[in-house]
Design a protein around this motif. Structure first.
Motif, mmCIF file in Angstrom:
data_model
loop_
_atom_site.group_PDB
_atom_site.id
_atom_site.type_symbol
_atom_site.label_atom_id
_atom_site.label_comp_id
_atom_site.label_asym_id
_atom_site.label_seq_id
_atom_site.Cartn_x
_atom_site.Cartn_y
_atom_site.Cartn_z
ATOM 1 N N ALA A 1 0.829 -1.211 0.000
ATOM 2 C CA ALA A 1 0.000 0.000 0.000
ATOM 3 C C ALA A 1 0.857 1.253 0.000
ATOM 4 C CB ALA A 1 -0.934 -0.014 1.204
ATOM 5 N N CYS A 2 1.965 1.188 0.746
ATOM 6 C CA CYS A 2 2.872 2.336 0.817
ATOM 7 C C CYS A 2 3.656 2.493 -0.476
ATOM 8 C CB CYS A 2 3.816 2.166 2.003
ATOM 9 S SG CYS A 2 5.037 3.501 2.181
ATOM 10 N N ASN A 3 4.263 1.408 -0.967
ATOM 11 C CA ASN A 3 5.142 1.480 -2.142
ATOM 12 C C ASN A 3 4.399 1.877 -3.406
ATOM 13 O OD1 ASN A 3 7.262 0.701 -0.501
ATOM 14 N ND2 ASN A 3 7.093 -1.465 -1.035
ATOM 15 N N LEU A 4 3.158 1.406 -3.545
ATOM 16 C CA LEU A 4 2.377 1.707 -4.750
ATOM 17 C C LEU A 4 1.471 2.921 -4.575
ATOM 18 C CD1 LEU A 4 1.321 -1.840 -6.036
ATOM 19 C CD2 LEU A 4 3.279 -0.437 -6.687
ATOM 20 N N ARG A 5 1.513 3.541 -3.381
ATOM 21 C CA ARG A 5 0.670 4.714 -3.099
ATOM 22 C C ARG A 5 -0.786 4.441 -3.476
ATOM 23 N NH1 ARG A 5 3.332 9.239 -1.888
ATOM 24 N NH2 ARG A 5 1.563 10.514 -2.531
ATOM 25 N N LEU A 6 -1.293 3.335 -2.944
ATOM 26 C CA LEU A 6 -2.645 2.926 -3.297
ATOM 27 C C LEU A 6 -3.698 3.931 -2.850
ATOM 28 C CD1 LEU A 6 -2.545 -0.933 -2.626
ATOM 29 C CD2 LEU A 6 -2.197 0.314 -4.773
ATOM 30 N N ARG A 7 -3.423 4.682 -1.782
ATOM 31 C CA ARG A 7 -4.392 5.675 -1.309
ATOM 32 C C ARG A 7 -4.678 6.744 -2.350
ATOM 33 N NH1 ARG A 7 -2.037 9.784 3.129
ATOM 34 N NH2 ARG A 7 -3.988 10.754 2.548
ATOM 35 N N ASP A 8 -3.720 6.961 -3.267
ATOM 36 C CA ASP A 8 -3.913 7.962 -4.308
ATOM 37 C C ASP A 8 -4.651 7.398 -5.518
ATOM 38 O OD1 ASP A 8 -2.489 9.772 -2.767
ATOM 39 O OD2 ASP A 8 -0.579 9.284 -3.710
ATOM 40 N N ARG A 9 -4.804 6.083 -5.575
ATOM 41 C CA ARG A 9 -5.431 5.435 -6.721
ATOM 42 C C ARG A 9 -6.908 5.136 -6.503
ATOM 43 N NH1 ARG A 9 -1.783 2.660 -10.272
ATOM 44 N NH2 ARG A 9 0.407 2.893 -9.678
ATOM 45 N N ALA A 10 -7.274 4.764 -5.270
ATOM 46 C CA ALA A 10 -8.636 4.276 -5.032
ATOM 47 C C ALA A 10 -8.907 4.223 -3.535
ATOM 48 C CB ALA A 10 -8.801 2.872 -5.637
ATOM 49 N N GLY A 11 -10.170 3.958 -3.191
ATOM 50 C CA GLY A 11 -10.472 3.636 -1.815
ATOM 51 C C GLY A 11 -9.751 2.346 -1.439
ATOM 52 N N LEU A 12 -9.412 2.185 -0.157
ATOM 53 C CA LEU A 12 -8.603 1.035 0.252
ATOM 54 C C LEU A 12 -9.128 0.447 1.550
ATOM 55 C CD1 LEU A 12 -6.094 -0.772 -0.084
ATOM 56 C CD2 LEU A 12 -4.773 1.000 1.111
ATOM 57 N N ILE A 13 -9.498 -0.831 1.499
ATOM 58 C CA ILE A 13 -9.907 -1.563 2.695
ATOM 59 C C ILE A 13 -8.998 -2.776 2.842
ATOM 60 C CG2 ILE A 13 -11.736 -2.861 3.854
ATOM 61 C CD1 ILE A 13 -13.794 -1.237 2.361
ATOM 62 N N PHE A 14 -8.313 -2.866 3.974
ATOM 63 C CA PHE A 14 -7.522 -4.053 4.260
ATOM 64 C C PHE A 14 -8.463 -5.153 4.758
ATOM 65 C CE2 PHE A 14 -4.372 -0.651 4.756
ATOM 66 C CZ PHE A 14 -3.343 -1.146 3.966
ATOM 67 N N TYR B 1 -10.429 -1.283 7.903
ATOM 68 C CA TYR B 1 -9.607 -2.459 8.209
ATOM 69 C C TYR B 1 -10.556 -3.519 8.732
ATOM 70 C CZ TYR B 1 -5.453 -4.956 10.007
ATOM 71 O OH TYR B 1 -4.444 -5.858 10.251
ATOM 72 N N LEU B 2 -10.730 -4.581 7.963
ATOM 73 C CA LEU B 2 -11.707 -5.617 8.274
ATOM 74 C C LEU B 2 -10.979 -6.936 8.502
ATOM 75 C CD1 LEU B 2 -14.733 -6.403 8.438
ATOM 76 C CD2 LEU B 2 -14.650 -6.801 5.966
ATOM 77 N N THR B 3 -11.267 -7.603 9.626
ATOM 78 C CA THR B 3 -10.591 -8.858 9.934
ATOM 79 C C THR B 3 -11.462 -10.052 9.565
ATOM 80 O OG1 THR B 3 -11.396 -8.755 12.221
ATOM 81 C CG2 THR B 3 -9.207 -7.878 11.786
ATOM 82 N N LYS B 4 -10.796 -11.131 9.158
ATOM 83 C CA LYS B 4 -11.468 -12.371 8.801
ATOM 84 C C LYS B 4 -11.780 -13.161 10.066
ATOM 85 C CE LYS B 4 -8.688 -12.619 4.567
ATOM 86 N NZ LYS B 4 -7.645 -13.365 3.848
#
Length: 231
Positions: A65-78, A99-102
Motif C-alpha cells: 500500500a505504501c510502495n504503490l501509493r494505493l491511497r492515491d489510486r482508489a479507496g482502500l480496505i484491508f 480495516y476488516l478482519t477475517k
C-alpha cells in the motif's frame, strides 16, 4: 457505469466469497491473487476501491500500500486475518479507509464498501480555518503561508470531521467510525487518541502556534474558534 472493486486475495475460497457477493450487489470485480497480478492490473485498471489482503504469497499488503501509493489510486480496505492493533493503526497510517478482519460477513463487507465510497465522493467547497485551508476534494491541508501539511487518511478524516461541526465536539466512538467505520466496541479506543496526538503536532509550529484540537471532558474533541481557547 458500474463501480469497480479490485480484490487482492490469494485464498481461493475467500476470493470466491467476496467476488460472488460483490457481483450480486452490482459491482464490477477484478481479481488478483498476488502482488505480481495486482501490479499487472494497475497498468490498465482504474478501480474505485481495492480490497487488499496483508498476507500475500509474494509480499506484504501494508508495504505494498505504501510502495504503490494505493491511497492515491482508489479507496482502500484491508481485509486480513491479522487483528493486532499495531497492524490496524499502521493500515490507517498508510492510507487505509477501513480495516476488516477475517472471517468476514458479506453484508458487513458490502456496507463498509458503500460507506467508504460515500466518504470519498468529492466535496464541493474548501474550508477556511483561521488562515489554514482544508480542501476536502483533494484531501489536502495548507498552512497560512501556503505550505502543504502531509496527513494520513485517518488524520485527514478526523480533521475534516471536526472542521465540519466546529466548534462542537465529536466523541471517540464517532471518530472511530469516521476513520475506519469499525464497531468501536471491537477495537482499542486509544487509536483515536493516538491519531489526535499526531495531528496536534502537525498543526502546531515550534512556538506552539497553529490550529488547536481541544479535549472536551466527557464529550471528546473539538476545534475551538480562534478566540475560544481550549485545554
Amino acid at each position: 457505469m458500474s463501480t469497480t472493486i479490485l480484490i487482492v486475495e490469494d485464498a481461493a475460497e475467500m476470493m470466491a466469497l467476496m467476488a460472488g457477493a460483490l457481483t450480486e450487489h452490482g459491482f464490477a470485480v477484478i481479481r488478483a491473487r498476488s502482488v505480481v497480478e495486482l501490479r499487472q492490473h494497475l497498468v490498465w485498471a482504474r478501480p474505485d476501491l481495492i480490497l487488499l489482503d496483508i498476507n500475500l504469497p509474494d509480499g506484504d499488503g501494508l508495504e505494498l500500500a505504501c510502495n504503490l501509493r494505493l491511497r492515491d489510486r482508489a479507496g482502500l480496505i484491508f481485509v486480513t486475518g491479522r487483528d493486532d492493533e499495531a497492524d490496524r493503526l499502521r493500515g490507517l497510517e498508510l492510507g487505509g479507509d477501513d480495516y476488516l478482519t477475517k472471517p468476514i460477513n458479506v453484508r458487513e463487507l458490502v456496507a463498509r464498501i458503500n460507506n467508504v465510497l460515500r466518504r470519498r465522493q468529492p466535496a464541493t467547497a474548501t474550508l477556511r480555518l483561521d488562515g489554514w485551508l482544508l480542501d476536502p476534494m483533494r484531501r489536502e491541508l495548507f498552512r497560512p503561508d501556503g505550505t502543504l501539511v502531509t496527513l494520513t487518511t485517518g488524520e485527514f478524516n478526523i480533521l475534516a470531521a471536526l472542521a465540519a461541526v466546529r466548534p462542537q465536539p465529536l466523541g471517540r466512538d464517532f471518530l472511530l467510525d469516521v476513520i475506519s467505520n469499525r464497531d468501536p466496541r471491537t477495537v482499542n479506543p486509544h487509536t483515536v487518541d493516538t491519531l489526535i496526538g499526531r495531528l496536534r503536532r502537525k498543526l502546531q509550529d515550534e512556538q506552539g502556534r497553529g490550529l488547536v484540537i481541544s479535549t472536551i471532558r466527557g464529550a471528546g474533541y473539538a476545534l475551538p474558534l480562534a478566540d475560544a481557547g481550549g485545554d
